[in-house]
Design an enzyme around this catalytic site. Structure first.
Site, PDB file in Angstrom:
ATOM      1  N   SER A 174     -10.734  -0.694  -0.727  1.00  0.00           N
ATOM      2  CA  SER A 174     -12.130  -0.488  -0.059  1.00  0.00           C
ATOM      3  C   SER A 174     -12.926  -0.904  -0.589  1.00  0.00           C
ATOM      4  O   SER A 174     -13.189  -0.281  -1.884  1.00  0.00           O
ATOM      5  CB  SER A 174     -12.200   0.291   1.226  1.00  0.00           C
ATOM      6  N   ASP A 226     -22.002   7.784   3.608  1.00  0.00           N
ATOM      7  CA  ASP A 226     -22.761   6.585   3.531  1.00  0.00           C
ATOM      8  C   ASP A 226     -23.275   5.997   2.024  1.00  0.00           C
ATOM      9  O   ASP A 226     -23.946   7.168   1.467  1.00  0.00           O
ATOM     10  CB  ASP A 226     -23.783   6.143   4.566  1.00  0.00           C
ATOM     11  N   LYS A 248      -9.041   6.005  -1.961  1.00  0.00           N
ATOM     12  CA  LYS A 248      -8.746   4.725  -2.894  1.00  0.00           C
ATOM     13  C   LYS A 248      -8.284   4.686  -4.012  1.00  0.00           C
ATOM     14  O   LYS A 248      -8.174   3.377  -4.444  1.00  0.00           O
ATOM     15  CB  LYS A 248      -9.867   3.859  -1.708  1.00  0.00           C
ATOM     16  N   TYR A 270     -13.542   9.605   1.809  1.00  0.00           N
ATOM     17  CA  TYR A 270     -11.933   8.296   2.105  1.00  0.00           C
ATOM     18  C   TYR A 270     -12.390   7.425   0.989  1.00  0.00           C
ATOM     19  O   TYR A 270     -11.226   7.485   0.386  1.00  0.00           O
ATOM     20  CB  TYR A 270     -12.776   8.181   3.917  1.00  0.00           C
TER      21      TYR A 270
HETATM   22  C1  UD1 Z   1     -16.509   2.092   5.447  1.00  0.00           C
HETATM   23  C2  UD1 Z   1     -15.797   1.302   4.014  1.00  0.00           C
HETATM   24  C3  UD1 Z   1     -15.809  -0.072   4.481  1.00  0.00           C
HETATM   25  C4  UD1 Z   1     -13.813   0.740   5.160  1.00  0.00           C
HETATM   26  C5  UD1 Z   1     -14.271   1.391   6.812  1.00  0.00           C
HETATM   27  C6  UD1 Z   1     -13.479   2.065   6.908  1.00  0.00           C
HETATM   28  C7  UD1 Z   1     -18.465   1.638   2.240  1.00  0.00           C
HETATM   29  C8  UD1 Z   1     -18.962   0.800   2.618  1.00  0.00           C
HETATM   30  N1  UD1 Z   1     -17.381   0.949   3.844  1.00  0.00           N
HETATM   31  O1  UD1 Z   1     -16.680   1.171   6.121  1.00  0.00           O
HETATM   32  O2  UD1 Z   1     -14.214  -0.518   3.630  1.00  0.00           O
HETATM   33  O3  UD1 Z   1     -13.255  -0.234   5.956  1.00  0.00           O
HETATM   34  O4  UD1 Z   1     -15.012   2.439   6.232  1.00  0.00           O
HETATM   35  O5  UD1 Z   1     -13.804   3.126   8.161  1.00  0.00           O
HETATM   36  O6  UD1 Z   1     -17.351   2.781   2.263  1.00  0.00           O
HETATM   37  N2  UD1 Z   1     -23.155   3.111  11.768  1.00  0.00           N
HETATM   38  C9  UD1 Z   1     -24.613   3.633  12.613  1.00  0.00           C
HETATM   39  N3  UD1 Z   1     -23.661   4.249  13.921  1.00  0.00           N
HETATM   40  C10 UD1 Z   1     -22.543   4.730  14.099  1.00  0.00           C
HETATM   41  C11 UD1 Z   1     -21.950   4.038  13.573  1.00  0.00           C
HETATM   42  C12 UD1 Z   1     -21.967   3.914  12.200  1.00  0.00           C
HETATM   43  O7  UD1 Z   1     -25.560   3.389  12.329  1.00  0.00           O
HETATM   44  O8  UD1 Z   1     -22.972   5.149  15.135  1.00  0.00           O
HETATM   45  C13 UD1 Z   1     -23.707   2.214  10.520  1.00  0.00           C
HETATM   46  C14 UD1 Z   1     -22.811   3.532   9.254  1.00  0.00           C
HETATM   47  O9  UD1 Z   1     -24.071   4.448   8.477  1.00  0.00           O
HETATM   48  C15 UD1 Z   1     -23.408   2.156   7.988  1.00  0.00           C
HETATM   49  C16 UD1 Z   1     -21.982   1.534   8.605  1.00  0.00           C
HETATM   50  O10 UD1 Z   1     -22.917   1.821  10.515  1.00  0.00           O
HETATM   51  O11 UD1 Z   1     -24.689   2.405   7.167  1.00  0.00           O
HETATM   52  C17 UD1 Z   1     -21.053   0.771   9.420  1.00  0.00           C
HETATM   53  O12 UD1 Z   1     -19.816   2.139   9.403  1.00  0.00           O
HETATM   54  P1  UD1 Z   1     -18.915   2.245   9.972  1.00  0.00           P
HETATM   55  O13 UD1 Z   1     -18.323   1.025  10.964  1.00  0.00           O
HETATM   56  O14 UD1 Z   1     -18.201   3.753  10.142  1.00  0.00           O
HETATM   57  O15 UD1 Z   1     -18.162   1.709   8.598  1.00  0.00           O
HETATM   58  P2  UD1 Z   1     -18.178   2.203   6.455  1.00  0.00           P
HETATM   59  O16 UD1 Z   1     -18.277   3.541   6.472  1.00  0.00           O
HETATM   60  O17 UD1 Z   1     -19.899   1.395   6.171  1.00  0.00           O
END
Ligand code: UD1
Length: 347
Positions: free
Chosen positions: A127, A300, A156, A152
Site C-alpha cells: 500500500s 490519515d 504493510k 495498517y
Molecule cells: C488507505 C491507503 C490505501 C489502501 C486503503 C485500504 C493511504 C494513503 N492509503 O487508504 O493504500 O488501499 O487504505 O483501505 O493510507 N474519507 C472521508 N470520509 C469518509 C471516509 C474517508 O473524508 O467517510 C477520506 C479519508 O479521510 C481520506 C480519503 O477519504 O482522506 C480516502 O479514505 P479511504 O477510502 O478510507 O482510504 P485511505 O485511508 O486513504
C-alpha cells in the site's frame, strides 16, 4: 499455463483479479478465503461474469497446518498472489494487535508454505501507506518509507521487510510488491463491486451509500494544507489494479525480474482531494450529495499520489480508467445492490 493461488479471492481486489485472470489468461486459479471481511456470494458473482471454473478453498490462512492440508489437496502451485489482509486505517488504530495478527500471521504462513513447496513466484498487496507523510510528491519507488501513520500501514511496511528477508534465505524466490494507492470502482458489467460485510470506512462505498440514503458522509478534515483543505489521494480503478497483477505474474513467470524483490507503485499519478472525488461522483450520478465537514481522522496522511513510470515501463501496465469512470462504475454497482435488495443501511 500456470496455476495461480489467489489469497483473499472473495475480497474486493481479489475477486476483481479473479475475473481478469479467468477472462484474459489461460491460467488455472485456486482462491483461498475465510470470508472474515467478505462473502462467498462474491464467488457467485465472479462465476456469473466469467463461467471458467476455479478451485475454492475456504480456510483461514492464520491456521498454518489447516491451511497447508487444504492447499496440499489442490496440487502444484506456480505463483501466489497474496491479497488476504485487513485494510481499514481507522480499525487498525482501534485494534492494532488484530491487524498484526491477521496481516502478518497470514503472510508468514503463506511464505512458510511457499518455502515448503518450492513456490518461487510471489506477489504481495502492499500500500502507498508505507510512504507515510512523504515530504515530496509524487512518490516514486525510491521515496524513503517514513514512519507509518497507521497500524495498517505498518503491517504493510513490515510485510515488505519480511518478504525481503525471506528472499535472502530462499534465493530462487522472486517477489513483486505492488503498492496500491486508493483502489475504487466496480466491474464494468455493473454486476460486481465492493461489498463490505460491516460498516465501510473507505470513501467511495460511503459516497454511494449516502447517495441512496443508507449512510451519512462526513469529510474528515478541511484544514489540511491542500488546495481545498481536504486530504489528497490517488484513486485508481480496481480493474486497473487487477490487470497489474496479471502483468506482474507474467513478468515473474517469464523470468524477467532483475531483482529478487521488485517494487511498483500502482496509482494513476493524479492527486485528487476528497471534495474533488465527491464532485466527480455528483457529476456522474447527476445529483447533489449531502455531506458534512468533520474533524481529521486518526491515521490519515495529508496527501499522497504516485509516480507510476516504473510499472508502466517494466510491467507494461497502462491504467485505463478516469476518476469519472471509477465513480460511475461504483454508482452502477450501488444501483445493482438496490435493485436486487442486497443493499444494507448503515444509518
Ligand atoms: C488507505 C491507503 C490505501 C489502501 C486503503 C485500504 C493511504 C494513503 N492509503 O487508504 O493504500 O488501499 O487504505 O483501505 O493510507 N474519507 C472521508 N470520509 C469518509 C471516509 C474517508 O473524508 O467517510 C477520506 C479519508 O479521510 C481520506 C480519503 O477519504 O482522506 C480516502 O479514505 P479511504 O477510502 O478510507 O482510504 P485511505 O485511508 O486513504
Amino acid at each position: 499455463m500456470a496455476t495461480i493461488l489467489v489469497t483473499g479471492g472473495a475480497g474486493y481486489i481479489g475477486s476483481h483479479t479473479l475475473i481478469e485472470i479467468l477472462e484474459n489468461t489461460h491460467h488455472e486459479v485456486i482462491s483461498v478465503d475465510n470470508f472474515s471481511n467478505s462473502s462467498a456470494k462474491a464467488y457467485d458473482r465472479v462465476a456469473g461474469i466469467c463461467p471458467r471454473p476455479f478451485k475454492r478453498v475456504d480456510v483461514d490462512l492464520c491456521h498454518r497446518h489447516e491451511m497447508a492440508a487444504a492447499l496440499d489437496a489442490c496440487g502444484k502451485i506456480d505463483a501466489i498472489i497474496h491479497f488476504a489482509a485487513f485494510k481499514s486505517v481507522p480499525d487498525s488504530m482501534k485494534d492494532p494487535v488484530r491487524y498484526y495478527d491477521n496481516n502478518l500471521g497470514s503472510l508468514q504462513n503463506i511464505l512458510y508454505y511457499a518455502a515448503q513447496k518450492g513456490i518461487r513466484h510471489f506477489i504481495f498487496s502492499s500500500s502507498c501507506s508505507v510512504y507515510g507523510n512523504a515530504a515530496a510528491l509524487p512518490v516514486t519507488e525510491a521515496t524513503p518509507m517514513l514512519a507509518a501513520e497507521s497500524a495498517y500501514g505498518h503491517t504493510k511496511q513490515v510485510g515488505e521487510e519480511i518478504i525481503r528477508f525471506f528472499s535472502k534465505a530462499h534465493t530462487s524466490f522472486q517477489a513483486v510488491l505492488l503498492r496500491y494507492f486508493n483502489p475504487v470502482g466496480a466491474h464494468k458489467s455493473g454486476l460486481h463491486g465492493e461489498m463490505p460485510v460491516t460498516r465501510p470506512n473507505n470513501l467511495v462505498p460511503i459516497i454511494t451509500q449516502t447517495a441512496v440514503g443508507k449512510n451519512a458522509l462526513m469529510v474528515f478534515g478541511n484544514d489540511y494544507p491542500t488546495r481545498d483543505g481536504s486530504c489528497v489521494r490517488d484513486y485508481i480503478h480496481v480493474t486497473d489494479i487487477a490487470d497489474a497483477h496479471i502483468q506482474a505474474v507474467e513478468y515473474l513467470l517469464a523470468g524477467k525480474s532483475k531483482q529478487p524483490v521488485e517494487l511498483y507503485n500502482l496509482g494513476t499519478g493524479n492527486g485528487v482531494s476528497v471534495l474533488e472525488a465527491i464532485h466527480s461522483f455528483e457529476k456522474m450520478a447527476g445529483m447533489k450529495l449531502p455531506y458534512t465537514m468533520g474533524p481529521r481522522r486518526d491515521g490519515d496522511v495529508i496527501a499522497v499520489y504516485a509516480d507510476n513510470t516504473k510499472a508502466r515501463k517494466e510491467l507494461g501496465w497502462n491504467p485505463r480508467f478516469s476518476l469519472d469512470d471509477m465513480m460511475l462504475s461504483a454508482w452502477r454497482w450501488q444501483q445493482e445492490l438496490e435493485r436486487t435488495g442486497q443493499s444494507v443501511s448503515f444509518l
